[in-house]
Design a protein around this motif. Sequence first.
Motif, mmCIF file in Angstrom:
data_model
loop_
_atom_site.group_PDB
_atom_site.id
_atom_site.type_symbol
_atom_site.label_atom_id
_atom_site.label_comp_id
_atom_site.label_asym_id
_atom_site.label_seq_id
_atom_site.Cartn_x
_atom_site.Cartn_y
_atom_site.Cartn_z
ATOM 1 N N UNK A 60 44.050 7.959 -73.819
ATOM 2 C CA UNK A 60 43.041 8.637 -74.622
ATOM 3 C C UNK A 60 43.281 8.460 -76.111
ATOM 4 N N UNK A 61 44.546 8.542 -76.534
ATOM 5 C CA UNK A 61 44.869 8.355 -77.956
ATOM 6 C C UNK A 61 44.605 6.915 -78.390
ATOM 7 N N UNK A 62 44.934 5.976 -77.516
ATOM 8 C CA UNK A 62 44.672 4.564 -77.821
ATOM 9 C C UNK A 62 43.175 4.337 -77.992
ATOM 10 N N UNK A 63 42.392 4.865 -77.054
ATOM 11 C CA UNK A 63 40.939 4.694 -77.118
ATOM 12 C C UNK A 63 40.356 5.380 -78.346
ATOM 13 N N UNK A 64 40.877 6.552 -78.690
ATOM 14 C CA UNK A 64 40.376 7.274 -79.862
ATOM 15 C C UNK A 64 40.622 6.478 -81.139
ATOM 16 N N UNK A 65 41.830 5.922 -81.270
ATOM 17 C CA UNK A 65 42.129 5.106 -82.451
ATOM 18 C C UNK A 65 41.224 3.882 -82.496
ATOM 19 N N UNK A 66 41.074 3.209 -81.355
ATOM 20 C CA UNK A 66 40.236 2.009 -81.311
ATOM 21 C C UNK A 66 38.787 2.330 -81.654
ATOM 22 N N UNK A 67 38.297 3.461 -81.179
ATOM 23 C CA UNK A 67 36.921 3.856 -81.479
ATOM 24 C C UNK A 67 36.747 4.101 -82.977
ATOM 25 N N UNK A 68 37.711 4.759 -83.590
ATOM 26 C CA UNK A 68 37.640 5.009 -85.032
ATOM 27 C C UNK A 68 37.627 3.698 -85.808
ATOM 28 N N UNK A 69 38.456 2.754 -85.395
ATOM 29 C CA UNK A 69 38.488 1.460 -86.078
ATOM 30 C C UNK A 69 37.172 0.716 -85.883
ATOM 31 N N UNK A 70 36.612 0.804 -84.680
ATOM 32 C CA UNK A 70 35.398 0.046 -84.367
ATOM 33 C C UNK A 70 34.201 0.505 -85.190
ATOM 34 N N UNK A 71 34.102 1.801 -85.448
ATOM 35 C CA UNK A 71 32.917 2.324 -86.142
ATOM 36 C C UNK A 71 33.130 2.464 -87.647
#
Length: 203
Positions: free
Chosen positions: A121-132
């Motif tokens: 979940x933390x990995x996905x959250x960081x990746x989502x922040x970077x993506x947007x």
Amino acid sequence: MTRGELAGLLMGPFGADTADRTARRVCAEDGDGAVGELYRLATQPDEGLPRPLRRRVLFRGAWVLERIYFGARDRFMPHAGSFCRRDFAAASDPGRRRLFAKIMADLLVREERLCGGEELGRIAEAAMQWAVDPAMPVSVKVWTLGLLRTCRGRVGWVADAWDDLTETLGRDAAPGLACRLRGCTAGEAAGTGVALRSRNGGK
């Protein structure tokens, strides 16, 4: 190879060939000492260095680490747990984010059991922040999107947000990102006109 020797290599003249040579030299050392020192240089800022040199060492260390992951994965794996738990999400500059996202996108496919639950979940959250993040280069978004594509089947909120994410990223997308959004390679995109359509606002 000591931490000081590694830092000296990373602060000197550097290019793709240098990254490859440094990766081979580090991996040639017995045990995990040199790889461990490199990992720490790539993930933990050396507060004793001036800020420009600190950033240089972090980025170049990550570059060599990426070469080690894809060229001698077994030497990286002792640090994979720390990478998933803490160091991936902690990357703060675009250069390291791109390299770390490239590693993580592959790692989540190859080592499905390595990251789960809160870590994933933390990995996905960081990746989502970077993506947007509008300030992130396309190269970062391309790799984070691939990472999130893998997370989509394992993290519920990523699946729920997927359509909104791809719609947002698809607006005036650069060719490389348009390719990833459509799940095609750069060559396939050129053949189907994806790159041209992305430059013309999807028309």
